[in-house]
Write a protein that holds these residues in place. Sequence first.
Motif, PDB file in Angstrom:
ATOM      1  N   THR A 101     -14.184   2.753 -41.013  1.00  0.00           N
ATOM      2  CA  THR A 101     -14.585   1.352 -41.156  1.00  0.00           C
ATOM      3  C   THR A 101     -16.059   1.300 -40.805  1.00  0.00           C
ATOM      4  OG1 THR A 101     -12.412   0.543 -40.519  1.00  0.00           O
ATOM      5  CG2 THR A 101     -14.207  -1.020 -40.393  1.00  0.00           C
ATOM      6  N   SER A 102     -16.862   0.736 -41.697  1.00  0.00           N
ATOM      7  CA  SER A 102     -18.308   0.793 -41.517  1.00  0.00           C
ATOM      8  C   SER A 102     -18.936  -0.538 -41.895  1.00  0.00           C
ATOM      9  CB  SER A 102     -18.876   1.896 -42.416  1.00  0.00           C
ATOM     10  OG  SER A 102     -20.279   1.817 -42.478  1.00  0.00           O
ATOM     11  N   VAL A 165     -14.506 -11.462 -42.080  1.00  0.00           N
ATOM     12  CA  VAL A 165     -13.997 -12.322 -41.012  1.00  0.00           C
ATOM     13  C   VAL A 165     -14.227 -13.776 -41.434  1.00  0.00           C
ATOM     14  CG1 VAL A 165     -14.231 -12.957 -38.576  1.00  0.00           C
ATOM     15  CG2 VAL A 165     -14.457 -10.570 -39.260  1.00  0.00           C
TER      16      VAL A 165
HETATM   17  N1  SAM Z   1     -19.199  -1.529 -37.397  1.00  0.00           N
HETATM   18  C1  SAM Z   1     -18.095  -1.330 -38.236  1.00  0.00           C
HETATM   19  C2  SAM Z   1     -17.824  -2.557 -39.078  1.00  0.00           C
HETATM   20  O1  SAM Z   1     -18.408  -3.600 -38.806  1.00  0.00           O
HETATM   21  O2  SAM Z   1     -17.028  -2.429 -40.004  1.00  0.00           O
HETATM   22  C3  SAM Z   1     -16.826  -0.914 -37.522  1.00  0.00           C
HETATM   23  C4  SAM Z   1     -16.492  -1.591 -36.239  1.00  0.00           C
HETATM   24  S1  SAM Z   1     -16.130  -3.319 -36.356  1.00  0.00           S
HETATM   25  C5  SAM Z   1     -15.821  -3.688 -34.666  1.00  0.00           C
HETATM   26  C6  SAM Z   1     -14.536  -3.306 -37.124  1.00  0.00           C
HETATM   27  C7  SAM Z   1     -14.074  -4.613 -37.713  1.00  0.00           C
HETATM   28  O3  SAM Z   1     -13.835  -5.528 -36.677  1.00  0.00           O
HETATM   29  C8  SAM Z   1     -15.063  -5.276 -38.647  1.00  0.00           C
HETATM   30  O4  SAM Z   1     -14.405  -5.579 -39.877  1.00  0.00           O
HETATM   31  C9  SAM Z   1     -15.445  -6.548 -37.931  1.00  0.00           C
HETATM   32  O5  SAM Z   1     -15.712  -7.577 -38.841  1.00  0.00           O
HETATM   33  C10 SAM Z   1     -14.222  -6.807 -37.112  1.00  0.00           C
HETATM   34  N2  SAM Z   1     -14.434  -7.618 -35.914  1.00  0.00           N
HETATM   35  C11 SAM Z   1     -15.343  -7.470 -34.936  1.00  0.00           C
HETATM   36  N3  SAM Z   1     -15.169  -8.387 -33.948  1.00  0.00           N
HETATM   37  C12 SAM Z   1     -14.122  -9.151 -34.321  1.00  0.00           C
HETATM   38  C13 SAM Z   1     -13.440 -10.257 -33.731  1.00  0.00           C
HETATM   39  N4  SAM Z   1     -13.792 -10.756 -32.555  1.00  0.00           N
HETATM   40  N5  SAM Z   1     -12.380 -10.778 -34.404  1.00  0.00           N
HETATM   41  C14 SAM Z   1     -11.981 -10.263 -35.596  1.00  0.00           C
HETATM   42  N6  SAM Z   1     -12.571  -9.212 -36.197  1.00  0.00           N
HETATM   43  C15 SAM Z   1     -13.645  -8.663 -35.571  1.00  0.00           C
END
Ligand code: SAM
Length: 334
Positions: A101-102, A165
Amino acid sequence: MSNVPLIDPFDRQISYLRVSVTDRCDLRCVYCMAEDMTFLPKADVLSLEELDRLCSAFVGLGVRKLRLTGGEPLVRKNILWLIRQLGRHLESGALDELTLTSNGTQLAKYTDELAAAGVRRINVSLDTLDPTKFAAITRWGKLDQVLDGLAAAKRAGLAVKINTVALKGINDDEFDRMLTWCGECGFDLTFIEVMPMGEIGEQRIDQYLPLSMVRAKLAERWTLTDSDHRTGGPARYVEVAETGQRLGFITPLTHNFCESCNRVRLTCTGTLYMCLGQNDDADLRSALRSNGDGGALEQAIREAITRKPKGHDFVIDRRHNQPAVGRHMSVTGG
Ligand code: SAM
Ligand code: SF4
C-alpha cells in the motif's frame, strides 16, 4: 517450525500479515498524521534483514499474503532489497501474494523493479483528483507525482486499486468523478471510513462521513450490484455496471467487519498488533533477537495469536471524539 496453522480463539485462520516497514512518510495526510510528528528513533527500527526473518517466520506458519505498508513503504532506504528477498517465497509457492500500500509518490521510480520482484497488484491511496485539494489533504503533496506513478504502474502491468478516505466537506463532491476516472484507467476503487486513530490536531467528527450515505448517493447515479468478491478483509464490494470496475467499501464504523478477520499487523519495531483497533500487542523483537533455532519466535507468534480479540471498539460520535487507540495509522499501516 511446526506446520500447525495459526488459528485464533474465534476459529479464524491467520493467513495475512501486514507490515509497516517504516513509520515515516513524505506526506502528512490530515486524517493520518499531525503536522508535527515525532517519528521513532532509527535505532528502534528493525533492520531489513530482521524484517525478512520475521516475515519469513510468518510465512513458515501459514501466512499466504504479505502487504508492505507504513508510513510510506517506498521511502524506506533499500526497501527493494526486502521486496526481492520476500519474492523468493512467491517463487517457492509458500506465498500467494506480495503487495504494497503506497501513497504513489515514489512509484514511477520503483514500479519496474516491483514488477520484476513479483509484485502484481498495488493499492495506492488517493483522496482527490484536484491538485489544490491534494496539496491541502496531504499538507504539501504534488498530485502529478502520484499520477505519474500510477501511469508507470499501469504500463508495467500492475493491477491498481485506489483507496480513498471519505472526508466530510473535503472530497465528498468528487466521488462520481473518482468512479468515472477509475473506470477509464481500469483501476478498482475502495472508499474507506475515517478511523479514530491517534491525535491529529483536528476533531474526527468533523472529518467523518458514513459510507452508508456515500453509497446511497452513488446509487442515485450508478448501477451498483452487490458482489460476492471477498478478500478475507473488511471491504464489501459492488460491481459498477457503467464502468465494469469493482467498488469497495471499508466501513469499520457503520458496519463492523471483524468476524472474518484473517490478518495481524507488524510494526517496524517488531511489535505485533493482533487488531488494528485495539491496544494489545506482542513484542516479537526480543524473541527474534534471542539466540536459537527460531523456536522462541514461533512460540511468541503462537502466543500472540491466542490473544487476537473478537473485534475493534471504534466509535465516532459527539460523545466519543477521542482516538480509540493512541497510535497513528502510520504505525500499523492500515
Ligand atoms: N503511505 C501509504 C498510503 O498512504 O497508502 C501506506 C500507509 S497509510 C497509513 C495506509 C492507508 O491508511 C491509506 O489508504 C490511508 O488513506 C489510510 N488511513 C490513514 N489514516 C487513516 C484513518 N485515520 N482512517 C482511515 N484510513 C486511514
Ligand atoms: Fe503518509 Fe499514507 Fe499516512 Fe498519508 S496516509 S500521511 S501517505 S502514511
